[in-house]
Design an enzyme around this catalytic site. Sequence first.
Site, PDB file in Angstrom:
ATOM      1  N   HIS A 279       1.515  -0.563  -3.419  1.00 26.71           N
ATOM      2  CA  HIS A 279       0.926  -1.886  -4.016  1.00 26.71           C
ATOM      3  C   HIS A 279      -0.239  -1.518  -5.012  1.00 26.71           C
ATOM      4  O   HIS A 279      -1.231  -0.938  -4.423  1.00 26.71           O
ATOM      5  CB  HIS A 279       0.797  -2.871  -3.088  1.00 26.71           C
ATOM      6  CG  HIS A 279       0.180  -4.112  -3.673  1.00 26.71           C
ATOM      7  ND1 HIS A 279       0.982  -4.957  -4.072  1.00 26.71           N
ATOM      8  CD2 HIS A 279      -1.183  -4.675  -3.632  1.00 26.71           C
ATOM      9  CE1 HIS A 279       0.337  -6.172  -4.475  1.00 26.71           C
ATOM     10  NE2 HIS A 279      -0.964  -5.840  -4.239  1.00 26.71           N
ATOM     11  N   ASP A 281      -2.670  -3.032  -7.389  1.00 26.28           N
ATOM     12  CA  ASP A 281      -3.123  -4.382  -8.050  1.00 26.28           C
ATOM     13  C   ASP A 281      -3.469  -3.896  -9.464  1.00 26.28           C
ATOM     14  O   ASP A 281      -4.289  -2.972  -9.690  1.00 26.28           O
ATOM     15  CB  ASP A 281      -4.295  -4.844  -7.018  1.00 26.28           C
ATOM     16  CG  ASP A 281      -4.017  -5.617  -5.718  1.00 26.28           C
ATOM     17  OD1 ASP A 281      -3.205  -6.224  -5.956  1.00 26.28           O
ATOM     18  OD2 ASP A 281      -4.865  -5.122  -4.863  1.00 26.28           O
ATOM     19  N   ASP A 391       1.696 -10.051  -2.173  1.00 26.25           N
ATOM     20  CA  ASP A 391       0.400 -10.364  -2.032  1.00 26.25           C
ATOM     21  C   ASP A 391      -0.066 -11.344  -2.628  1.00 26.25           C
ATOM     22  O   ASP A 391      -1.365 -11.747  -2.706  1.00 26.25           O
ATOM     23  CB  ASP A 391      -0.291  -9.042  -2.557  1.00 26.25           C
ATOM     24  CG  ASP A 391      -1.769  -8.964  -2.133  1.00 26.25           C
ATOM     25  OD1 ASP A 391      -2.051  -9.403  -1.008  1.00 26.25           O
ATOM     26  OD2 ASP A 391      -2.578  -8.461  -2.850  1.00 26.25           O
ATOM     27  N   HIS A 597      -2.034 -11.504  -9.693  1.00 28.03           N
ATOM     28  CA  HIS A 597      -2.604 -12.660  -8.634  1.00 28.03           C
ATOM     29  C   HIS A 597      -3.977 -12.457  -8.414  1.00 28.03           C
ATOM     30  O   HIS A 597      -4.785 -13.473  -8.230  1.00 28.03           O
ATOM     31  CB  HIS A 597      -1.792 -12.219  -7.233  1.00 28.03           C
ATOM     32  CG  HIS A 597      -1.712 -10.664  -6.674  1.00 28.03           C
ATOM     33  ND1 HIS A 597      -0.525 -10.152  -7.214  1.00 28.03           N
ATOM     34  CD2 HIS A 597      -2.359 -10.256  -6.032  1.00 28.03           C
ATOM     35  CE1 HIS A 597      -0.685  -8.923  -6.436  1.00 28.03           C
ATOM     36  NE2 HIS A 597      -2.048  -8.959  -5.952  1.00 28.03           N
TER      37      HIS A 597
END
Length: 1098
Positions: A279, A281, A391, A597
């Site tokens: 993951h 970001d 997430d 996000h």
Amino acid sequence: MQRYLPCKQREPAVMESPKLIRSITIDRCSNFISGGANGNDINLLSQLYKARTNSEDHISLMVYSVPDLKRITFEEAVQQEFRPTHLGEWFGPSWSTHWFHVQIRIPLEFAGEEVHFIWNADNEALIWSMDGMPLQGLTGGAGSDARHDYILTTQAQGDDFIQFYVEMACNGMFGAGNGLIGPPDPNRFFNLSELDLAVPNKPAWQLLYDFQIILGMAKDLGPDSLRSSQAMYTANRIVNTFVPGDDSTIMTCLVIAAEFLASKNGDAQHEIYALGHCHIDTGWLWPFEETIRKAARSWSTQIDLMDRYPEYKFICSQAQQYEWVKTNYAHLWGRIREKIAIGQFLPTGGTWIEMDTNMPSGEALCRQFLLGQRFFEENFGKRCKVFWLPDSFGYSSQLPQLLQLADMKYFFTQKLSWNNVNKFPMTTFWWIGLDGTKTLTHMAPSETYNAQCSPEELIRSVKNHRDKEYSNSSLLVYGNGDGGGGPLASMIERLRRMKDVDGLPKVEFSTPIDFYENVERTTDALCSWKGELYFELHRGIYTTHALCKKFNRSSELLLRDLEMLASFAHIMKDQNYKYPVAEFEQFWKMICLIQFHDVMAGSSIEMVYDDCLQMYTKIDLHGKQMRDDLVDKLLGWENPIMSEEKAIGVFNTLAWPRQEILEIPLVEGLPSLAQNSAFGRTGYVLVDDIPPLGAKGYDLKTCLDFEPVKIHMDQSNNILVENKYIQVTFDKSGHLIGLYDKSLMREFIKQGERGNVFKMYEDIPLFWDAWDVEIYHLEKGVVAEEGSVQILEHGPLRAALLIEKRISDTSRLRQCVILTAISRRIDFETEVDWNENRQFLKVEFAWDILADNVFYETQYGIVQRPTHYNTSWDGAKFEVVAHKFADMSEYGCGVALLNDCKYGYSAYGNVLRLSLIRSPKAPDSNCDIGHHVLRYAIYPHENHFMQSDVVREGFNFNVPLITRVMSINQVNSLAKSVPQFRIEGAPNVVLDTIKKAEDSDDLIIRLYEAYGGHATARFHSSLPMKSIQQCNILEDELETVYEMTSTAERVDRTFSTNLRVLDDDMVDLRLEAQQKQHAQGALLKIKPFQVMTLKIKL
Ligand SMILES: [Zn+2]
């Protein structure tokens, strides 16, 4: 006769030590593989390398430090002048980059061995080959994501010469802050503390992995488990057998371990599908620019692991990151494509980035899928089937429908395991959306997307699986993440060993598709969850970073206008006009990127918002210029015929007629207006019957009829404003103390209660500062009582009052409250100078309305949430998200609270609040400090919300009419200048988007049912339509909803005269039929909350 001799009985020995004590034994065994434990210089970890050197005879190091925090390409870097450097030197400051030229001469005594390069500078780095191929990422520090080793050769010759580059980024995996979410320290320096050549002791590593599993089973299966006891006994035996420095004992230990691990499971054991993942970001504690490098570091590392472990599979989402790698790392991109082709590197997710799903508009969500799926299809030949969003902070109730419309079948997340009030009760289930569409959904029961492949996680996967009665499998998503990294070799090694070990679930290296298809194959029935997946944490994100929210709303709506106007220009077949495909795509990519996000949530560092502001400014300036040009073009204003006398032209981009009071500049040539504004340079005009999606001109010579709005102050210094519909009363501090509706003959505010009350709440979350507003903030709020009011404008078209308030010692607020002659809507144009530390400002209204639920606008529809705290599930929704409005209704009437740039609301009893501004200090210590401009409005209405026009009013409030002062001789031709599209017979259907089709010159129109009822509508176009196809959001044609049945083409004329007459009659008849069909329009049957995409061939 055979004689049997009694064989010698083997009997257990008598133990010469006391019985094993579980806790002590486990601690002892833990110390055996712990770096910080007593005796770590002689435990197993001390044996991991057979030889090691940091001699400068073997490692020579040169560095080039890039000035001005620039990130440069490999090609640029290698042309620079490098200077000598060495182990122990410090590099910085934060965010700077340093390129190292590393030259290695492998010691003769390492001949025949595998040799590792070891590097640790407590920050991130990427190893490059001499010809510019990213080879592997390195992560410094001592955490579980540390990656210090790079394999130079698996078999050294001795005296081998190897050289490469290391690109060092002066940030850690989680940026440059203090603690996890502290704002970045701009002056961090990083020490190159480890620089070695080392020969691994391979059997010691093998024993380490075996031992981690055995010890994990001993610890985590629990004291009642047989296998736990056996594991503990085995681990203890290994510790007893091991002698440091004697590698033969390691071999014996390996035999003991293998014996234990060889016991297999029964057939009914739980099955885990393990997916390697990383993951990253896209923007969070580091800027977007660093994310590009994180992707290169993480993915090159994973490609290397794929080479070493052929069974290893890795999934990766976010088309934006792929595009970055494609653009910036051509060599690596080639390697990724190879691994995708053989099914080891698995693109997934189907969206542009892993977006927030609370705040983006419906159209923006569609664009995430459109941009994402098209990227995956164009580059890798196929679309994604799994929507991957592990997430994000809550999941919109429209996602199941949108997924289906994006050609996806499955959904994966785990974030609801972070709920801090209620445990989400399902693991594998049908998620049923707002409109009834269902999606097969799985939430990893290990409750992480960064699993480390420990026995504990496997055990947890079974224990926390809340649907194991129905479905006996789960996903394990492993690999370091958030800051990137991905799986380590040790994780793959452990999984290999745990594939089928008695006591643990079975594990397989797998793909998400295999998992979901297996669920479909093996499961008879599953439970379902209807509606939004509300996230019971991070409730502050609807408000944090106000400017980002404001630009999000305005950019989405600007793009709406732009695409519509450009489509009109396009279908008018103007040869000089080219639909700006590339510009619009760039705008949408920026909007979608910022909807990532953590960015949309407001929980990134300040540097990220500096970048967002640049992007938004570009969209805003460039987009508005394009809109002006388009309007000029469409209305023929490009070459204005100059005339002394002026008039105004008005363009309406909404799909219903509008009547409004406009503010226009006072220019020479305009007739005098009914009312000038308080500040003199503008005046007000009433315009009405502005056609849907069309234009109208006004010569302003005659003023339309209206009943004036009146305003006055009474003896108690209350201010009363009144128009045809309502009478509104403000007290002398600016609180709303009366709202009387004349036709309903009812008061909306109870005696002693009030609205427009500003309340400051202390807002100190437990940890996640920018993210959370906690339940207890409601217990500690103060009303800003003091204020002053004065009358600004007296009508007749518009009355306005000015309210000024000190909301604290350090913050002030000023607002202009407006009521026009023609509407029930009261607007509050508000400015706030905000300088607070962990305070939260809300404005609240107490209505005399009995309602158990509030109606909140969401993407393409409405979500109802309670006005009470009956259960823990109700109470957990103490702060919720909405788009343009929230509405409180009872039988016969209601009041909507509209906004133009906010997303947070809360309701309790008869009180509805709009969340305005927060002041968290991490990870951005300057978050939201400064000047704010925001608008909200209250809109009392006849009828319950379900029968109201609140949805349209939400649009009206957010989408202003486009106005131009123009020459009077141009106004009459305006109405004819654009094609007319309209929907009739269904006020609950909203025509939302008009754009050019992605792959043709056809027109795409997207509409939706907004209230939750069936609709039968007719779609009319002023231009003849050949056909209308219903599509999904990827613009695949699904079914024909309209087709011009007769064609008026002339037939062959070589027949006799008689036939020719007949033929002409036929043509006339066909033309007549065609006109009739065109006049009837296309019949559309729309289901509640349905999103319908139509492709129109003109
Ligand atoms: Zn994330």
